[in-house]
Motif scaffolding. Sequence first.
Motif, PDB file in Angstrom:
ATOM      1  N   GLU A 172       0.853  -1.187   0.000  1.00 51.49           N
ATOM      2  CA  GLU A 172       0.000   0.000   0.000  1.00 51.49           C
ATOM      3  C   GLU A 172       0.889   1.238   0.000  1.00 51.49           C
ATOM      4  O   GLU A 172       1.982   1.235   0.562  1.00 51.49           O
ATOM      5  CB  GLU A 172      -0.961  -0.016   1.178  1.00 51.49           C
ATOM      6  CG  GLU A 172      -1.986  -1.142   1.023  1.00 51.49           C
ATOM      7  CD  GLU A 172      -3.159  -1.087   1.961  1.00 51.49           C
ATOM      8  OE1 GLU A 172      -4.067  -1.907   1.828  1.00 51.49           O
ATOM      9  OE2 GLU A 172      -3.172  -0.210   2.844  1.00 51.49           O
ATOM     10  N   TYR A 173       0.388   2.275  -0.643  1.00 53.38           N
ATOM     11  CA  TYR A 173       1.175   3.486  -0.854  1.00 53.38           C
ATOM     12  C   TYR A 173       0.283   4.672  -0.543  1.00 53.38           C
ATOM     13  O   TYR A 173      -0.907   4.657  -0.854  1.00 53.38           O
ATOM     14  CB  TYR A 173       1.615   3.525  -2.316  1.00 53.38           C
ATOM     15  CG  TYR A 173       2.165   4.836  -2.831  1.00 53.38           C
ATOM     16  CD1 TYR A 173       3.540   5.065  -2.895  1.00 53.38           C
ATOM     17  CD2 TYR A 173       1.312   5.836  -3.299  1.00 53.38           C
ATOM     18  CE1 TYR A 173       4.047   6.262  -3.399  1.00 53.38           C
ATOM     19  CE2 TYR A 173       1.808   7.037  -3.794  1.00 53.38           C
ATOM     20  CZ  TYR A 173       3.178   7.250  -3.842  1.00 53.38           C
ATOM     21  OH  TYR A 173       3.685   8.427  -4.346  1.00 53.38           O
ATOM     22  N   SER A 174       0.842   5.680   0.074  1.00 54.07           N
ATOM     23  CA  SER A 174       0.047   6.874   0.341  1.00 54.07           C
ATOM     24  C   SER A 174       0.977   8.075   0.488  1.00 54.07           C
ATOM     25  O   SER A 174       2.179   7.926   0.689  1.00 54.07           O
ATOM     26  CB  SER A 174      -0.751   6.679   1.637  1.00 54.07           C
ATOM     27  OG  SER A 174      -1.635   7.751   1.831  1.00 54.07           O
ATOM     28  N   ASP A 197       4.066  -1.127   3.517  1.00 55.74           N
ATOM     29  CA  ASP A 197       3.424   0.193   3.566  1.00 55.74           C
ATOM     30  C   ASP A 197       4.439   1.271   3.234  1.00 55.74           C
ATOM     31  O   ASP A 197       5.427   1.435   3.957  1.00 55.74           O
ATOM     32  CB  ASP A 197       2.855   0.452   4.968  1.00 55.74           C
ATOM     33  CG  ASP A 197       1.615  -0.366   5.227  1.00 55.74           C
ATOM     34  OD1 ASP A 197       0.599  -0.098   4.560  1.00 55.74           O
ATOM     35  OD2 ASP A 197       1.668  -1.290   6.063  1.00 55.74           O
ATOM     36  N   CYS A 198       4.181   1.981   2.147  1.00 52.08           N
ATOM     37  CA  CYS A 198       5.071   3.079   1.758  1.00 52.08           C
ATOM     38  C   CYS A 198       4.307   4.387   1.946  1.00 52.08           C
ATOM     39  O   CYS A 198       3.321   4.631   1.245  1.00 52.08           O
ATOM     40  CB  CYS A 198       5.502   2.927   0.302  1.00 52.08           C
ATOM     41  SG  CYS A 198       6.459   1.427   0.035  1.00 52.08           S
ATOM     42  N   ASP A 199       4.752   5.186   2.882  1.00 48.42           N
ATOM     43  CA  ASP A 199       4.081   6.463   3.165  1.00 48.42           C
ATOM     44  C   ASP A 199       5.038   7.604   2.895  1.00 48.42           C
ATOM     45  O   ASP A 199       6.022   7.792   3.617  1.00 48.42           O
ATOM     46  CB  ASP A 199       3.582   6.483   4.612  1.00 48.42           C
ATOM     47  CG  ASP A 199       2.356   5.601   4.776  1.00 48.42           C
ATOM     48  OD1 ASP A 199       2.521   4.397   5.042  1.00 48.42           O
ATOM     49  OD2 ASP A 199       1.233   6.117   4.604  1.00 48.42           O
TER      50      ASP A 199
END
Lengths: 253, 253, 253, 253, 253, 253
Positions: free
Chosen positions: D62-64, D115-117
């Motif tokens: 997931e990326y945000s 998770d890439c934030d």
Amino acid sequence: MRKDGRKNNELRDVHIDKNFIIHPEGSVLITVGQTKVICNASIEDRVPPFMRGEGKGWITAEYSMLPRATEQRTIREASKGKITGRTMEIQRLIGRALRAVVNLNDLGERTIWIDCDVIQADGGTRTASITGAFVAMTLALGKLMNDGKIKKMPITDFLAAISVGVDEEQGEILDLNYQEDSKAEVDMNVIMTAQGELVEVQGTGEESTFTRAQLNSMLDLAEQGIKSLVEIQKEALGDLALLVEKNANKQGE
Amino acid sequence: MRKDGRKNNELRDVHIDKNFIIHPEGSVLITVGQTKVICNASIEDRVPPFMRGEGKGWITAEYSMLPRATEQRTIREASKGKITGRTMEIQRLIGRALRAVVNLNDLGERTIWIDCDVIQADGGTRTASITGAFVAMTLALGKLMNDGKIKKMPITDFLAAISVGVDEEQGEILDLNYQEDSKAEVDMNVIMTAQGELVEVQGTGEESTFTRAQLNSMLDLAEQGIKSLVEIQKEALGDLALLVEKNANKQGE
Amino acid sequence: MRKDGRKNNELRDVHIDKNFIIHPEGSVLITVGQTKVICNASIEDRVPPFMRGEGKGWITAEYSMLPRATEQRTIREASKGKITGRTMEIQRLIGRALRAVVNLNDLGERTIWIDCDVIQADGGTRTASITGAFVAMTLALGKLMNDGKIKKMPITDFLAAISVGVDEEQGEILDLNYQEDSKAEVDMNVIMTAQGELVEVQGTGEESTFTRAQLNSMLDLAEQGIKSLVEIQKEALGDLALLVEKNANKQGE
Amino acid sequence: MRKDGRKNNELRDVHIDKNFIIHPEGSVLITVGQTKVICNASIEDRVPPFMRGEGKGWITAEYSMLPRATEQRTIREASKGKITGRTMEIQRLIGRALRAVVNLNDLGERTIWIDCDVIQADGGTRTASITGAFVAMTLALGKLMNDGKIKKMPITDFLAAISVGVDEEQGEILDLNYQEDSKAEVDMNVIMTAQGELVEVQGTGEESTFTRAQLNSMLDLAEQGIKSLVEIQKEALGDLALLVEKNANKQGE
Amino acid sequence: MRKDGRKNNELRDVHIDKNFIIHPEGSVLITVGQTKVICNASIEDRVPPFMRGEGKGWITAEYSMLPRATEQRTIREASKGKITGRTMEIQRLIGRALRAVVNLNDLGERTIWIDCDVIQADGGTRTASITGAFVAMTLALGKLMNDGKIKKMPITDFLAAISVGVDEEQGEILDLNYQEDSKAEVDMNVIMTAQGELVEVQGTGEESTFTRAQLNSMLDLAEQGIKSLVEIQKEALGDLALLVEKNANKQGE
Amino acid sequence: MRKDGRKNNELRDVHIDKNFIIHPEGSVLITVGQTKVICNASIEDRVPPFMRGEGKGWITAEYSMLPRATEQRTIREASKGKITGRTMEIQRLIGRALRAVVNLNDLGERTIWIDCDVIQADGGTRTASITGAFVAMTLALGKLMNDGKIKKMPITDFLAAISVGVDEEQGEILDLNYQEDSKAEVDMNVIMTAQGELVEVQGTGEESTFTRAQLNSMLDLAEQGIKSLVEIQKEALGDLALLVEKNANKQGE
């Protein structure tokens, strides 16, 4: 020889039925083997809010599959209430590709809506959509010229798309059907103009990797396939093809 | 005489193309004048949770229109993220109507998914969907019989649907096209079996009212139209029609 | 005799409590047997965007049930984040029915919002909603007249709704409660004016069919039931009823 | 020389801070110029339903972006209630890329959540995410080995990603910052292993096209950039890097 | 004296109508001045997934307002497709408050669903909801005891809620109506047991602040108001009140 | 002594890193023990529609947690497509609290967007968010003054927030970490100005109750903690703190 008897560099049978539906400004049914896509182009006399007042046009695309386009019924995105990541990727790709061969200033403050609806799927639906959508869009722009709303054809060159891939046994192959696509180690979509310019290259190792040599072989196959697709587009477009060709030649000079 | 030259009790040209798409268990393209609907029937070997363990089957329907099925492009329900009230009404209607002529016990614990996708609209899309869906469903059930999964045809009678209405100048008319529908004072959809039994009657005054005498005239027209539609269904179904006819005759005794 | 002691052509006890809630321009609590619906009518001094500038009014309706209006608690539509097909059908029906007896030009550029909230359900909630909403709307329009915002009553006739059905043992029956509705073979909702004009007829075979003779018997019952309901509406409305009656008589001439 | 003083084949400063956050099994902050991404890897002891019982693992991403990662505040996807097409494309890309260098059988029935934030964005967020996520994932798998839950390191080779492009004046350039990206004619993301195998190539003409010669020059630049990134990854990973190297060497034999 | 003639420490008229709706296990209509809330309690014989197998019960609440409960019509949350932050806060508050006075182990693996539907609003809807919901819940638990499903009353004490505030002119006031609430500088909701134990205190300066002295005066007023509300609850509950009182006394020892 | 060695009235270590991210007008990273929150303040030169033309400003806040801010990965709200009740409560609380110490008229028709993104959570994330957001907002307003867009600092006093609670063994404690929060009987958040004025008090018994004496002890602890937090804020703000202090002193006169 492949499962369906084709050679590695052989396209499936491709047909483009012009004026398939009566309401849209441009409409075709494109058939690539067992894959069938209705491509409609609609002209709207305004652009999205973020572009107003710039005197430029816009092209946007939507893509969908009928639930039984596939062997197993898939749930409608309307029923789920949201669009899948795959659909979003494809509709962004179609829009972006078509914008690469249209002079948006010549289009004026208009939006071209491209609707690609897959009624039967057997691999290559996104590339068939682009190849068909190009023809539907050209028909719609031809109508705009006929109606005197634009003076010159805004399309700068022909555009077609095809898939290539690497099969464990066959090596590099052109125009994968669903069965081939499912077992391919590498899957690549190539979008090119008639002049051989690249518009988009998307190559993906499926839990696998590939070498630059394989990349080059795939690009060779794609170039050849796209040449053939452009011929079929020209035939479908008839006289309208000449207007696009004239623009492409000027560009090529 | 009506705008398009038809008499008040005259249907538009109706065609049913069988096996239109390869993947579904049953598939037809139904054409009613300029209205074209792809009707697919899919068999799933289970029922929704609320019905499990009862040994009965279920039939459910979904309906959609391509954005350019209409003269003005309509926004996709998938893009809006929700289904309109009109679509919901229609898909509930289609499912309910088909369930009225299927013996769900004979179907066993299976779901028939009906997908009606309007690719071109000119009035009467919901009734064309029902008439076409009946044929697609019968084809799918014929396949189930051929595959030895069910022993007898669960369909109890033919089923077709047609619209009738009241036009200010023409009076009661059969099978309204879009233009007629837009200006009709009363709009009614009738769903009937080949035996003349009613399955659904939905009559609506459009900012207007109607008398029981008008209701009766409309029902007379509908009865006649449905008889003709059933003949076209029989022709499309060929030998399969005989199995349905046999059940209907038994019922009628 | 029916389970609850009524004759086939007998309505349940019906009460209409006027001015039930203080804020709305028109508000009633309608009680039909054990079914209770709060019907509120709100006046908004503008119309939806698609109607602006035409000088005409609009009527729109929303319908909902409290979670424990039913024997088993039902999930709130707000919690699910979407409205069910059943709710959409009902709110479209209520709005359409009321529009049939209002002269929208006399209303001016105003919207009447009808809110029907079922607080206790025992069958017939949609018909009770229409019968009650008619009174709430009339009260709201009476207030508009009192306030001098409109000169004449825009309602052209009384309007009420009732359910009829076919029971396996009892035959045709009027005003079905929940238990009767659950086992009815045919379920029909009829909306009529005081003059006996039909506004909407929706008859459905529940996994069953019905004959035109049955349809006619059900319409006879409905006509009789609606006459009684209109009397109860008149009583609730008092002097306001006279204004509607005057309009209806003019129309009937 | 470029606007920020770099040569065409020069990366920005790259740092990888290990164990940035305490809770995840693997966590890094990767800094590429002004672009900063928190990459966390979480281990879940089960796989999605469609994979259960196969004994294989799964990797999903997931990326945000924080709303003010960008110069103009962007609306949160959680507030809009849906994920944009761009985000979906990126998270599919990250997951697919990492799966290409992990032996999913050696992972066992576990899911790795990546998770890439992005907390600060200046171009190249998707490639920085992949390069950082590789390290976070390796840390998490190192922890799994330490805990004795898996016997061998399932990663088959190092993996890093970088952007390349064509600038009107500069020609082919490596590692575009936001300003360069905004005006680039061609934008390409390349994902490669330490062995120089391609995992993904996505080249796009931005309302423009490109030649195969340009494609090759860009791939040359990317190959060089990825070699440098892998060195930085190795340094961050310390001893864990040796386990990956060993696997990669075996493969290369 | 306040606008409506009350003294600062005076409640509005409060009525609790027991068994307002027939279907729920517990149902009341609570009236506080012009505020009217239907509070229903439903028993479900299972708990949410995260609590299964622990032998404990759960209490959860939902809150809603009819569109015309307010002076201006508010849009339905079901129509908007999402619940507002205000509604979420209130339903979390109601559930949490009730759980503080119920021995969840004595309840067994059951869920109590509390539905508070405001049909008319004039300030204090959340506190009226809690005061009414307590009675509805007690009625439902009384029914469970009568049906022999639980052996002892799981409620440990009476619970009621009231609002207090600071008015610029009046100083600290009890039980604010809508008009008072709109202009109050400080708004506080207090939830207390009959024994004077606090369950929840939520005080908020509305673009303003308050001192600890003001906080204490408001708490004094609230304590007095809650004592009166508990008396009204006891009267409504009749004999059931004794069972709660017995538990409360035991606790107080 | 508490589990982590602190005394009952002892804060955890608190750090405020100024200008943490480059793009926002104001940005800090606040660290309270193991809890870390990025607080960004953005200035938008307009207000929401409902406030236009009043010459006043607005402050609104959004709050989110990275999935692995917590020990167990939590699902992203963007993936779920909706915001939880807890998040809504917190963002409403942050906005409301900050508005209590800003003169919205002095701000002019501007919106301050506060974004609080928890990157690591160990209890007290909402209070840390408020304490950090106050600093970020002050920095952003300092920038507005520097840019000459506003003439005077619109902040009327310092504002900080802290949690207090009741532990079964320790009694009343200040600044609960996650472990303490999980087992606390009472949980209270207090928001106060430097002058000791209350802005918000939210005390909740967790399936438990509390006395007014406990409430008072908790408020004493909170007052002391907030004094310390304000000192840390002043240090972080440097000269800007003087402008706020001047306003606060004027108010205090």
